[in-house]
Design a protein around this motif. Structure first.
Motif, PDB file in Angstrom:
ATOM      1  N   ASN A 109       8.356   3.910   3.114  1.00  0.00           N
ATOM      2  CA  ASN A 109       7.045   4.087   3.754  1.00  0.00           C
ATOM      3  C   ASN A 109       7.134   3.726   5.236  1.00  0.00           C
ATOM      4  OD1 ASN A 109       4.382   4.238   4.500  1.00  0.00           O
ATOM      5  ND2 ASN A 109       3.642   2.706   3.060  1.00  0.00           N
ATOM      6  N   VAL A 110       7.427   4.713   6.065  1.00  0.00           N
ATOM      7  CA  VAL A 110       7.549   4.489   7.503  1.00  0.00           C
ATOM      8  C   VAL A 110       6.189   4.233   8.158  1.00  0.00           C
ATOM      9  CG1 VAL A 110       7.401   6.897   8.245  1.00  0.00           C
ATOM     10  CG2 VAL A 110       8.784   5.295   9.555  1.00  0.00           C
ATOM     11  N   LEU A 111       5.103   4.403   7.421  1.00  0.00           N
ATOM     12  CA  LEU A 111       3.760   4.206   7.968  1.00  0.00           C
ATOM     13  C   LEU A 111       3.324   2.742   7.945  1.00  0.00           C
ATOM     14  CD1 LEU A 111       1.894   7.265   6.401  1.00  0.00           C
ATOM     15  CD2 LEU A 111       3.114   7.117   8.576  1.00  0.00           C
ATOM     16  N   ARG A 112       4.155   1.855   7.444  1.00  0.00           N
ATOM     17  CA  ARG A 112       3.803   0.428   7.390  1.00  0.00           C
ATOM     18  C   ARG A 112       4.933  -0.382   8.008  1.00  0.00           C
ATOM     19  NH1 ARG A 112       4.024  -3.234   2.555  1.00  0.00           N
ATOM     20  NH2 ARG A 112       2.952  -5.089   3.230  1.00  0.00           N
ATOM     21  N   TRP A 113       4.596  -1.122   9.063  1.00  0.00           N
ATOM     22  CA  TRP A 113       5.586  -1.931   9.779  1.00  0.00           C
ATOM     23  C   TRP A 113       5.231  -3.402   9.659  1.00  0.00           C
ATOM     24  CZ3 TRP A 113       5.845   0.448  15.379  1.00  0.00           C
ATOM     25  CH2 TRP A 113       6.225   1.793  15.298  1.00  0.00           C
ATOM     26  N   ARG A 114       6.239  -4.232   9.777  1.00  0.00           N
ATOM     27  CA  ARG A 114       6.079  -5.682   9.909  1.00  0.00           C
ATOM     28  C   ARG A 114       6.640  -6.012  11.285  1.00  0.00           C
ATOM     29  NH1 ARG A 114       3.216  -8.421   6.153  1.00  0.00           N
ATOM     30  NH2 ARG A 114       3.949 -10.508   5.847  1.00  0.00           N
ATOM     31  N   PHE A 173      -2.746   9.645  12.303  1.00  0.00           N
ATOM     32  CA  PHE A 173      -2.065   9.187  13.510  1.00  0.00           C
ATOM     33  C   PHE A 173      -1.327  10.378  14.127  1.00  0.00           C
ATOM     34  CE2 PHE A 173       1.596   7.474  15.795  1.00  0.00           C
ATOM     35  CZ  PHE A 173       0.994   6.526  16.584  1.00  0.00           C
ATOM     36  N   PRO A 174      -1.334  10.584  15.401  1.00  0.00           N
ATOM     37  CA  PRO A 174      -1.756   9.752  16.518  1.00  0.00           C
ATOM     38  C   PRO A 174      -3.197   9.965  16.975  1.00  0.00           C
ATOM     39  CG  PRO A 174      -0.473  11.566  17.370  1.00  0.00           C
ATOM     40  CD  PRO A 174      -0.521  11.714  15.866  1.00  0.00           C
ATOM     41  N   SER A 175      -3.969  10.771  16.262  1.00  0.00           N
ATOM     42  CA  SER A 175      -5.368  10.972  16.654  1.00  0.00           C
ATOM     43  C   SER A 175      -6.190   9.696  16.499  1.00  0.00           C
ATOM     44  CB  SER A 175      -6.007  12.081  15.808  1.00  0.00           C
ATOM     45  OG  SER A 175      -5.355  13.301  16.044  1.00  0.00           O
ATOM     46  N   SER A 176      -5.819   8.857  15.547  1.00  0.00           N
ATOM     47  CA  SER A 176      -6.479   7.571  15.324  1.00  0.00           C
ATOM     48  C   SER A 176      -5.446   6.464  15.455  1.00  0.00           C
ATOM     49  CB  SER A 176      -7.104   7.519  13.936  1.00  0.00           C
ATOM     50  OG  SER A 176      -8.143   8.462  13.838  1.00  0.00           O
ATOM     51  N   GLN A 227       6.535  12.251  12.024  1.00  0.00           N
ATOM     52  CA  GLN A 227       7.331  12.436  13.234  1.00  0.00           C
ATOM     53  C   GLN A 227       6.794  11.583  14.375  1.00  0.00           C
ATOM     54  OE1 GLN A 227       7.076  16.673  13.741  1.00  0.00           O
ATOM     55  NE2 GLN A 227       8.812  17.090  12.377  1.00  0.00           N
ATOM     56  N   ALA A 228       5.477  11.496  14.517  1.00  0.00           N
ATOM     57  CA  ALA A 228       4.876  10.691  15.585  1.00  0.00           C
ATOM     58  C   ALA A 228       5.168   9.203  15.390  1.00  0.00           C
ATOM     59  CB  ALA A 228       3.369  10.932  15.652  1.00  0.00           C
ATOM     60  N   VAL A 229       5.098   8.737  14.153  1.00  0.00           N
ATOM     61  CA  VAL A 229       5.380   7.319  13.870  1.00  0.00           C
ATOM     62  C   VAL A 229       6.850   7.014  14.143  1.00  0.00           C
ATOM     63  CG1 VAL A 229       5.475   5.562  12.063  1.00  0.00           C
ATOM     64  CG2 VAL A 229       3.478   7.050  12.241  1.00  0.00           C
ATOM     65  N   ARG A 255       0.854  -1.185   0.000  1.00  0.00           N
ATOM     66  CA  ARG A 255       0.000   0.000   0.000  1.00  0.00           C
ATOM     67  C   ARG A 255       0.888   1.233   0.000  1.00  0.00           C
ATOM     68  NH1 ARG A 255      -3.486  -1.385   5.028  1.00  0.00           N
ATOM     69  NH2 ARG A 255      -2.876  -3.520   4.860  1.00  0.00           N
ATOM     70  N   PRO A 256       0.681   2.119  -0.959  1.00  0.00           N
ATOM     71  CA  PRO A 256       1.492   3.337  -0.942  1.00  0.00           C
ATOM     72  C   PRO A 256       1.088   4.206   0.235  1.00  0.00           C
ATOM     73  CG  PRO A 256      -0.187   3.485  -2.625  1.00  0.00           C
ATOM     74  CD  PRO A 256      -0.274   2.093  -2.047  1.00  0.00           C
ATOM     75  N   PRO A 257       2.000   5.042   0.704  1.00  0.00           N
ATOM     76  CA  PRO A 257       1.616   5.932   1.789  1.00  0.00           C
ATOM     77  C   PRO A 257       0.548   6.904   1.301  1.00  0.00           C
ATOM     78  CG  PRO A 257       3.799   6.481   0.958  1.00  0.00           C
ATOM     79  CD  PRO A 257       3.354   5.228   0.259  1.00  0.00           C
ATOM     80  N   PRO A 258      -0.287   7.396   2.195  1.00  0.00           N
ATOM     81  CA  PRO A 258      -1.286   8.378   1.766  1.00  0.00           C
ATOM     82  C   PRO A 258      -0.612   9.529   1.030  1.00  0.00           C
ATOM     83  CG  PRO A 258      -1.637   7.753   4.047  1.00  0.00           C
ATOM     84  CD  PRO A 258      -0.352   7.118   3.615  1.00  0.00           C
ATOM     85  N   ALA A 259      -1.305  10.064   0.040  1.00  0.00           N
ATOM     86  CA  ALA A 259      -0.723  11.105  -0.805  1.00  0.00           C
ATOM     87  C   ALA A 259      -0.245  12.299   0.012  1.00  0.00           C
ATOM     88  CB  ALA A 259      -1.733  11.539  -1.855  1.00  0.00           C
ATOM     89  N   GLU A 260      -1.032  12.708   0.963  1.00  0.00           N
ATOM     90  CA  GLU A 260      -0.689  13.890   1.748  1.00  0.00           C
ATOM     91  C   GLU A 260      -0.579  13.485   3.215  1.00  0.00           C
ATOM     92  OE1 GLU A 260      -1.283  17.469   0.706  1.00  0.00           O
ATOM     93  OE2 GLU A 260      -1.420  16.959  -1.398  1.00  0.00           O
ATOM     94  N   VAL A 261       0.616  13.168   3.643  1.00  0.00           N
ATOM     95  CA  VAL A 261       0.830  12.798   5.030  1.00  0.00           C
ATOM     96  C   VAL A 261       1.438  13.997   5.742  1.00  0.00           C
ATOM     97  CG1 VAL A 261       2.013  11.248   6.610  1.00  0.00           C
ATOM     98  CG2 VAL A 261       1.203  10.391   4.424  1.00  0.00           C
ATOM     99  N   PRO A 262       0.757  14.493   6.772  1.00  0.00           N
ATOM    100  CA  PRO A 262       1.324  15.627   7.503  1.00  0.00           C
ATOM    101  C   PRO A 262       2.673  15.257   8.124  1.00  0.00           C
ATOM    102  CG  PRO A 262      -0.964  15.234   8.139  1.00  0.00           C
ATOM    103  CD  PRO A 262      -0.533  14.080   7.287  1.00  0.00           C
ATOM    104  N   PRO A 263       3.615  16.169   8.098  1.00  0.00           N
ATOM    105  CA  PRO A 263       4.917  15.889   8.720  1.00  0.00           C
ATOM    106  C   PRO A 263       4.782  15.482  10.189  1.00  0.00           C
ATOM    107  CG  PRO A 263       5.034  17.906   7.432  1.00  0.00           C
ATOM    108  CD  PRO A 263       3.590  17.479   7.455  1.00  0.00           C
ATOM    109  N   ALA A 264       3.791  16.016  10.893  1.00  0.00           N
ATOM    110  CA  ALA A 264       3.599  15.654  12.299  1.00  0.00           C
ATOM    111  C   ALA A 264       3.268  14.168  12.449  1.00  0.00           C
ATOM    112  CB  ALA A 264       2.484  16.499  12.918  1.00  0.00           C
ATOM    113  N   THR A 265       2.552  13.601  11.472  1.00  0.00           N
ATOM    114  CA  THR A 265       2.231  12.170  11.510  1.00  0.00           C
ATOM    115  C   THR A 265       3.502  11.343  11.363  1.00  0.00           C
ATOM    116  OG1 THR A 265       0.008  12.494  10.652  1.00  0.00           O
ATOM    117  CG2 THR A 265       0.966  10.311  10.357  1.00  0.00           C
TER     118      THR A 265
END
Length: 119
Positions: free
Chosen positions: A62-67, A105-108, A31-33, A19-29
């Protein structure tokens, strides 16, 4: 590629397309991940009583997807089931997860999917 028996290592099981990362990922997201990943890694070094845990990024871009691969703590009923399953299917006695963080993330919370074992 043919799928192996239930609970077979994920390398034998059909893999969903990345899955590609969302097109518009806020930098704060991002950083939180990254903060969560660093915190998880540093806490693992300090606590010997925690179960074995390995976190990898299937796609380095894609730092938003972990194994995540983890052992089950001793004394836990799930451990007996995982070990019996591993012995029956000749696989590692671990639980493998895929963790996907959304752009909010981190709101959800992240989405967590159990990859193996499959009972």
């Amino acid at each position: 590629r043919a799928a192996g028996p239930p609970g077979a290592p994920s390398s034998l099981a059909p893999q969903p397309p990345p899955r590609p990362p969302p097109a518009e990922v806020p930098p704060a997201t991002v950083q939180a991940v990254v903060k969560e990943l660093r915190g998880l890694t540093s806490s693992r070094l300090e606590a010997e009583s925690l179960p074995e845990l390995a976190v990898t990024l299937p796609d380095e871009s894609n730092v938003l997807r972990w194994r995540v691969e983890m052992s089950v703590p001793a004394g836990c009923a799930l451990r007996d089931e995982v070990e019996a399953h591993a012995a029956a299917f000749h696989v590692r006695p671990t639980v493998e997860l895929e963790v996907s963080f959304g752009a909010d993330f981190p709101s959800s919370p992240p989405f967590v999917r159990v990859v193996a074992p499959r009972f």
